[in-house]
Design a protein around this motif. Structure first.
Motif, mmCIF file in Angstrom:
data_model
loop_
_atom_site.group_PDB
_atom_site.id
_atom_site.type_symbol
_atom_site.label_atom_id
_atom_site.label_comp_id
_atom_site.label_asym_id
_atom_site.label_seq_id
_atom_site.Cartn_x
_atom_site.Cartn_y
_atom_site.Cartn_z
ATOM 1 N N HIS A 172 7.355 9.635 0.376
ATOM 2 C CA HIS A 172 7.115 9.489 1.802
ATOM 3 C C HIS A 172 6.044 8.426 2.030
ATOM 4 C CE1 HIS A 172 8.659 13.650 1.416
ATOM 5 N NE2 HIS A 172 9.267 13.375 2.562
ATOM 6 N N LEU A 173 6.382 7.397 2.815
ATOM 7 C CA LEU A 173 5.404 6.379 3.187
ATOM 8 C C LEU A 173 4.717 6.858 4.459
ATOM 9 C CD1 LEU A 173 4.140 3.600 2.629
ATOM 10 C CD2 LEU A 173 5.930 2.601 4.081
ATOM 11 N N LEU A 174 3.454 7.208 4.353
ATOM 12 C CA LEU A 174 2.699 7.771 5.463
ATOM 13 C C LEU A 174 1.935 6.673 6.189
ATOM 14 C CD1 LEU A 174 1.148 10.896 3.648
ATOM 15 C CD2 LEU A 174 3.418 10.682 4.712
ATOM 16 N N VAL A 175 2.113 6.580 7.504
ATOM 17 C CA VAL A 175 1.398 5.625 8.337
ATOM 18 C C VAL A 175 1.081 6.328 9.651
ATOM 19 C CG1 VAL A 175 2.510 3.605 7.308
ATOM 20 C CG2 VAL A 175 3.511 4.668 9.353
ATOM 21 N N HIS A 176 0.233 5.706 10.451
ATOM 22 C CA HIS A 176 0.005 6.260 11.785
ATOM 23 C C HIS A 176 1.016 5.729 12.788
ATOM 24 C CE1 HIS A 176 -1.783 7.746 15.421
ATOM 25 N NE2 HIS A 176 -1.805 6.508 15.903
ATOM 26 N N SER A 177 1.149 4.404 12.860
ATOM 27 C CA SER A 177 1.895 3.780 13.952
ATOM 28 C C SER A 177 3.315 3.418 13.551
ATOM 29 C CB SER A 177 1.173 2.516 14.434
ATOM 30 O OG SER A 177 -0.144 2.809 14.837
ATOM 31 N N ASP A 178 4.234 3.576 14.487
ATOM 32 C CA ASP A 178 5.628 3.193 14.269
ATOM 33 C C ASP A 178 5.783 1.708 14.596
ATOM 34 O OD1 ASP A 178 4.950 4.275 16.814
ATOM 35 O OD2 ASP A 178 7.044 4.358 17.413
ATOM 36 N N THR A 179 5.211 0.871 13.739
ATOM 37 C CA THR A 179 5.196 -0.574 13.910
ATOM 38 C C THR A 179 5.320 -1.252 12.561
ATOM 39 O OG1 THR A 179 3.902 -2.467 14.731
ATOM 40 C CG2 THR A 179 2.671 -0.640 13.786
ATOM 41 N N THR A 180 5.797 -2.502 12.566
ATOM 42 C CA THR A 180 5.835 -3.308 11.350
ATOM 43 C C THR A 180 4.574 -4.148 11.187
ATOM 44 O OG1 THR A 180 6.986 -5.087 12.531
ATOM 45 C CG2 THR A 180 8.361 -3.451 11.387
ATOM 46 N N ALA A 181 3.569 -3.941 12.031
ATOM 47 C CA ALA A 181 2.345 -4.738 11.989
ATOM 48 C C ALA A 181 1.603 -4.602 10.669
ATOM 49 C CB ALA A 181 1.417 -4.346 13.138
ATOM 50 N N TYR A 182 1.839 -3.530 9.915
ATOM 51 C CA TYR A 182 1.196 -3.371 8.609
ATOM 52 C C TYR A 182 1.513 -4.550 7.694
ATOM 53 C CZ TYR A 182 0.401 1.436 10.132
ATOM 54 O OH TYR A 182 -0.011 2.545 10.843
ATOM 55 N N LEU A 183 2.680 -5.162 7.863
ATOM 56 C CA LEU A 183 3.073 -6.295 7.033
ATOM 57 C C LEU A 183 2.146 -7.489 7.219
ATOM 58 C CD1 LEU A 183 6.929 -6.039 7.634
ATOM 59 C CD2 LEU A 183 5.740 -5.525 5.491
ATOM 60 N N ASP A 184 1.418 -7.526 8.331
ATOM 61 C CA ASP A 184 0.474 -8.621 8.575
ATOM 62 C C ASP A 184 -0.769 -8.524 7.709
ATOM 63 O OD1 ASP A 184 2.214 -9.438 10.528
ATOM 64 O OD2 ASP A 184 1.016 -8.673 12.203
ATOM 65 N N TYR A 185 -0.985 -7.372 7.069
ATOM 66 C CA TYR A 185 -2.257 -7.129 6.376
ATOM 67 C C TYR A 185 -2.130 -7.016 4.860
ATOM 68 C CZ TYR A 185 -4.114 -6.579 11.009
ATOM 69 O OH TYR A 185 -4.491 -6.824 12.308
ATOM 70 N N GLY A 186 -0.949 -7.226 4.312
ATOM 71 C CA GLY A 186 -0.820 -7.212 2.859
ATOM 72 C C GLY A 186 0.577 -6.851 2.413
ATOM 73 N N ARG A 187 0.863 -7.110 1.149
ATOM 74 C CA ARG A 187 2.178 -6.840 0.568
ATOM 75 C C ARG A 187 2.163 -5.640 -0.362
ATOM 76 N NH1 ARG A 187 5.417 -8.980 3.894
ATOM 77 N NH2 ARG A 187 7.090 -8.995 2.340
ATOM 78 N N SER A 188 1.063 -4.919 -0.398
ATOM 79 C CA SER A 188 0.971 -3.667 -1.143
ATOM 80 C C SER A 188 0.113 -2.710 -0.341
ATOM 81 C CB SER A 188 0.361 -3.883 -2.526
ATOM 82 O OG SER A 188 -1.024 -4.206 -2.431
ATOM 83 N N ILE A 189 0.245 -1.428 -0.631
ATOM 84 C CA ILE A 189 -0.568 -0.421 0.061
ATOM 85 C C ILE A 189 -2.044 -0.685 -0.158
ATOM 86 C CG2 ILE A 189 -1.198 2.027 0.038
ATOM 87 C CD1 ILE A 189 1.767 2.651 -0.463
#
Length: 358
Positions: A228-245
């Protein structure tokens, strides 16, 4: 969840629909009133926003959807079964927003705490998906509880951990930068004004201490647990901050450490985006995150289930009876699980064991 632009294609807004994210006290003469109850895979097409987008404006259209699945959750046992070897069972908690009593009741129902509010789940693993404060009456009490349970769970061989929500970023910004102007993309804004607009409670600000701020600033933005990939927001904006967790989490923490108001605002603004997984192309958006960071399903909070389902409601609980939320909401071709039950709109504060039994 904070007030921000809706995602996906533009839709015609209904002028008579009251935006559920604007607390009633914004329209009162005083600034406060006590509420009543964030591998190289090409990302999907860039999300579009209205011209002059800023998280301090009303912009959350309701779109009726008929291709989603509502999960019915069976009543939980009073105690958490303990496994002989390996990690204990996994639980996740949706947005809390200051509703401490509802959180305590939900945790007790799942057997995670006892009648005194102490950890009673042994080696169980508990993840909060962020948004502890604002709108509800006791956000600082919620943070204190999560911090205490983290220590108690670790002592029992389990753990209690939490993710960074956009309301944590908002509270940090309001405390650090107050009414310092920031570039919102549509003129100037301030964290203080955005915090007030999105349910900031004076009692929380008065009780906010350095150790609360330090704890929030160290929270991870995402994690992968048992597929399970756990995040807060239902957005793809995480991709702006890195290519790994690890890279995403490090980038978010470094941004907060630099203490630049405009950088922190941009981080808050991006984590406020929503609905990336709901509309056409939503499953592709989920896959872009799963292919990059790992996991087979994404689990998020942020956007209330009644709004993902196209139901009309209010964050102030104006509608009699409130929305009916039976449990987590599975959508985007079964790849996404929504966990914000809409407690701020008289919905339900969700605490759910994973994986789901469907």
């Amino acid at each position: 969840m904070t007030q921000g632009a809706g995602q996906g294609p533009e839709v015609e807004r209904t002028a008579t629909l009251r935006d559920f994210r604007v607390p009633a006290y914004v329209h009162e003469t005083g600034p406060y009133a006590q509420s009543t109850h964030p591998g190289d895979v090409a990302p999907p097409a860039e999300e579009t926003y209205p011209e002059g987008y800023t998280p301090t404006r009303r912009d959350l259209p309701v779109i009726n959807r008929g291709d989603t699945l509502q999960v019915t959750v069976e009543p939980a046992a009073a105690t958490v079964p303990q496994q002989g070897e390996g990690p204990g069972p996994l639980f996740v908690v949706g947005d809390v927003h200051g509703y401490l009593d509802e959180l305590l009741a939900a945790l007790r129902q799942q057997g995670l705490i006892d009648a005194a509010g102490s950890w009673s789940a042994g080696t169980a693993r508990l993840w909060f998906l962020g948004d502890f404060t604002d709108r509800g009456p006791d956000g600082i009490g919620v943070i204190d509880l999560v911090m205490r349970l983290s220590a108690e769970a670790a002592a029992a061989g389990g753990y209690c951990k939490a993710l960074m929500g956009n309301h944590e970023l908002l509270l940090i910004g309001a405390k650090r930068f107050s009414d310092t102007p920031v570039n919102s993309g549509a003129g100037t804004a301030t964290f203080q004004a955005a915090w007030l607009l999105n349910g900031g409670q004076k009692t929380d600000m008065d009780r906010l201490q350095d150790h609360h701020l330090q704890w929030m600033a160290r929270l991870d933005a995402m994690e992968e647990v048992d597929g399970h990939l756990l995040v807060h927001s239902d957005t793809t904006a995480y991709l702006d901050y890195g290519r790994s967790i690890e890279e995403v989490n490090d980038t978010v923490r470094e941004t907060l450490t630099r203490n630049d108001a405009d950088e922190c605002w941009d981080l808050f603004r991006k984590f406020t985006r929503r609905f990336s997984f709901r509309d056409e192309g939503g499953s592709d958006a989920v896959r872009s995150l799963l292919d990059t960071y790992g996991g087979t399903r994404i689990v998020h909070g942020h956007s209330p289930i009644p709004y993902l389902l196209g139901e009309v409601g209010s964050e102030e609980g104006e509608d009699s009876g409130g929305p009916v939320v039976a449990g987590p909401h599975v959508y985007a071709d079964g790849l996404a699980i929504a966990m914000d039950g809409g407690v701020t709109m008289a919905g339900k504060l969700l605490v759910q064991q994973l994986p789901l039994s469907e």
